[in-house]
Design an enzyme around this catalytic site. Structure first.
Site, PDB file in Angstrom:
ATOM      1  N   GLN A  37       3.406 -18.054  12.506  1.00 28.20           N
ATOM      2  CA  GLN A  37       3.993 -16.718  12.634  1.00 28.20           C
ATOM      3  C   GLN A  37       5.250 -16.590  11.764  1.00 28.20           C
ATOM      4  O   GLN A  37       5.450 -15.580  11.089  1.00 28.20           O
ATOM      5  CB  GLN A  37       4.333 -16.462  14.112  1.00 28.20           C
ATOM      6  CG  GLN A  37       4.621 -15.018  14.435  1.00 28.20           C
ATOM      7  CD  GLN A  37       3.401 -14.127  14.168  1.00 28.20           C
ATOM      8  OE1 GLN A  37       2.260 -14.585  14.268  1.00 28.20           O
ATOM      9  NE2 GLN A  37       3.651 -12.894  13.776  1.00 28.20           N
ATOM     10  N   GLU A  72      -8.603 -37.719  25.244  1.00 30.17           N
ATOM     11  CA  GLU A  72      -7.843 -38.518  26.234  1.00 30.17           C
ATOM     12  C   GLU A  72      -7.599 -37.710  27.506  1.00 30.17           C
ATOM     13  O   GLU A  72      -6.558 -37.823  28.149  1.00 30.17           O
ATOM     14  CB  GLU A  72      -6.509 -38.960  25.638  1.00 30.17           C
ATOM     15  CG  GLU A  72      -6.664 -39.923  24.518  1.00 30.17           C
ATOM     16  CD  GLU A  72      -6.458 -41.366  24.942  1.00 30.17           C
ATOM     17  OE1 GLU A  72      -5.650 -41.636  25.835  1.00 30.17           O
ATOM     18  OE2 GLU A  72      -7.139 -42.214  24.382  1.00 30.17           O
ATOM     19  N   SER A  84     -15.436 -35.267  30.223  1.00 33.74           N
ATOM     20  CA  SER A  84     -14.452 -35.332  31.313  1.00 33.74           C
ATOM     21  C   SER A  84     -15.022 -36.094  32.500  1.00 33.74           C
ATOM     22  O   SER A  84     -14.323 -36.856  33.167  1.00 33.74           O
ATOM     23  CB  SER A  84     -14.097 -33.916  31.783  1.00 33.74           C
ATOM     24  OG  SER A  84     -13.629 -33.150  30.713  1.00 33.74           O
TER      25      SER A  84
END
Ligand SMILES: Cc1cc2nc3c(=O)[nH]c(=O)nc-3n(C[C@H](O)[C@H](O)[C@H](O)COP(=O)(O)OP(=O)(O)OC[C@H]3O[C@@H](n4cnc5c(N)ncnc54)[C@H](O)[C@@H]3O)c2cc1C
Length: 410
Positions: A363, A390, A137
């Site tokens: 689920q 990204e 980051s």
């Protein structure tokens, strides 16, 4: 300038159908096999090249011949509906191409982008190398350095890149490196490392949670020498940018000069990446909807139980909301400018939607959702990367927060 419209034009509808057919007939049937093998799906990429989908021409037409900006997200949603690991193998070179287009001169673009794709007879790949083991980051902390050897008009690059899609197997590596560490991200530049350049090698190949057909590896750069012409944008422009950044630093306004090479690329590619996540979410939603109509419990199809029907209602609502944000950002990136970090907004929303919708799909399938014989667990594994690469979820939030506040929120 094109009007914003939700109605796709004839060309876009044709492209959508063409890619959907390829995704349905070629990509999806191969998805389980390549996920299990965890290998780059060369035969499928070759088929994509044969029909012209894996090509510079397709990318150029989708991007340049489309004033609406919507063709690429529409195309990517269909392909990634087929499979994200294979989809990324087909579109991974696009990130390198975007890195060249965003930072290079027109001549560099014409020389290097075709080499990221090769030809249907001899496919080539591109890789965009920014992240490092200690700088994901925080792109301003890149340690990879490029030093100019004036006598030979060559750049010498040293460092290790981490998490690189197509890393080491690519023909063209676009490498972002620091040329003036004091200036942090303002002191970075992008370089082409041409095919076969000595000193570039693949390091560790990662074994991943999802998108396992896509190749992700470290790239080691050990005294890699590239000609001066491989500096994207050229030396003159770089020198001017560095001088401006030094000036701004002196006047304590370092944040205001020049664009960062990696960031410029990511801004442009976020709506496209978000569209991939929409494709995965839609695949899981459609599968769960069909399943819920067939599967019976307590004497009726499970969709007739409100608990399941409402889940499906929420799933389609989230998917449609995500797609609208993607299309808005894609249109804005061709026809205006981002005001409130709309590119980041769509990436943030679509990543979260893909993770949530695919989890809900598990689920709805119950035990069948949890096993590899059914595709839903794979879609869930594939979806998670859209919260990470990204720009992570938190980095998108940071970009949006800075855009709406005008403040340097950390
Ligand atoms: C499959 C895959 C493919 C990839 N392909 C490429 C590629 O082709 N090219 C390339 O250059 N990179 C690529 N990446 C790297 C990717 O972009 C990074 O992993 C990503 O940017 C996150 O960096 P990191 O992993 O170092 O996490 P970190 O930056 O260490 O983040 C760790 C956590 O801290 C959070 N965080 C960090 N800073 C802040 C902050 N200021 N505020 C709040 N939270 C914060 C993050 O959101 C995250 O949750 C790929 C990664 C993967 C997994």
């Amino acid at each position: 300038m094109a009007d914003f419209s939700l109605e796709l034009n004839e060309d876009q509808l044709q492209i959508q159908k063409w890619i959907h057919d390829f995704a349905e007939n070629v990509v999806r049937p191969a998805a389980h096999e390549w996920d299990e093998k965890e290998e780059f799906p060369w035969p499928i990429v070759e088929e994509a090249a044969e029909i012209g989908l894996y090509s510079m021409d397709f990318m150029a037409n989708a991007l340049l011949a489309d004033p609406t900006g919507l063709t690429l997200p529409v195309a990517l949603e269909e392909l990634f509906w087929g499979d994200a690991g294979i989809g990324l193998s087909i579109f991974g070179s696009g990130l390198a191409a975007a890195g060249i287009a965003g930072n290079g001169t027109p001549e560099q673009l014409m020389e290097w982008v075709p080499q990221c794709y090769g030809t249907p007879e001899k496919i080539a790949l591109g890789a965009f190398c920014v992240s490092e083991p200690d700088a994901g980051s925080d792109v301003s902390s890149l340690r990879t350095k490029a030093v100019y050897d004036e006598a030979k008009d060559e750049w010498v690059i040293n460092g290790t890149k981490a998490w690189i899609t197509n890393g080491g197997i690519a023909d063209v590596h676009v490498v972002v490196a620091s040329v003036d560490p004091e200036l942090k991200s303002r002191g970075q530049a992008s370089f082409i490392v041409p095919p076969g350049t000595p000193g570039l090698s693949q390091g560790l190949k990662y074994k991943k949670h999802g998108i396992r057909a896509s190749h992700t590896a470290e790239v080691v750069l050990d005294d890699v020498r590239v000609p001066g012409s491989c500096l994207l944008g050229g030396k003159e422009k770089l020198d001017e940018k560095l001088a401006r950044a030094h000036e701004a630093k002196k006047s304590a306004a370092a944040g205001s000069s020049g664009k960062q090479p990696a960031m410029a690329t990511f801004e442009a590619t976020r709506p496209a990446v978000a569209a991939m996540a929409v494709g995965i979410a839609r695949a899981a939603y459609e599968y769960a909807l069909d399943y819920a109509k067939e599967r019976r419990a307590f004497g009726k199809p499970i969709i007739e139980h409100q608990g399941i029907a409402f889940m499906l209602s929420d799933m389609i609502t989230e998917i449609d909301a995500s797609r609208l944000l993607v299309w808005r950002a894609a249109w804005l990136s061709r026809n205006g400018t981002f005001k409130n970090a709309e590119g980041s907004q769509c990436k943030l929303k679509a990543g979260r939607t893909a993770v949530w919708v695919t989890e809900r799909a598990i689920q709805i399938l119950g035990g069948y959702g949890y096993v590899r014989e059914y595709p839903v667990e794979r879609w869930h594994r594939d979806a998670k990367i859209y919260d990470i690469f990204e720009g992570t979820e938190q980095i998108q939030q940071l970009v949006i927060a800075r855009a709406i506040s005008g403040l340097r929120i950390e």
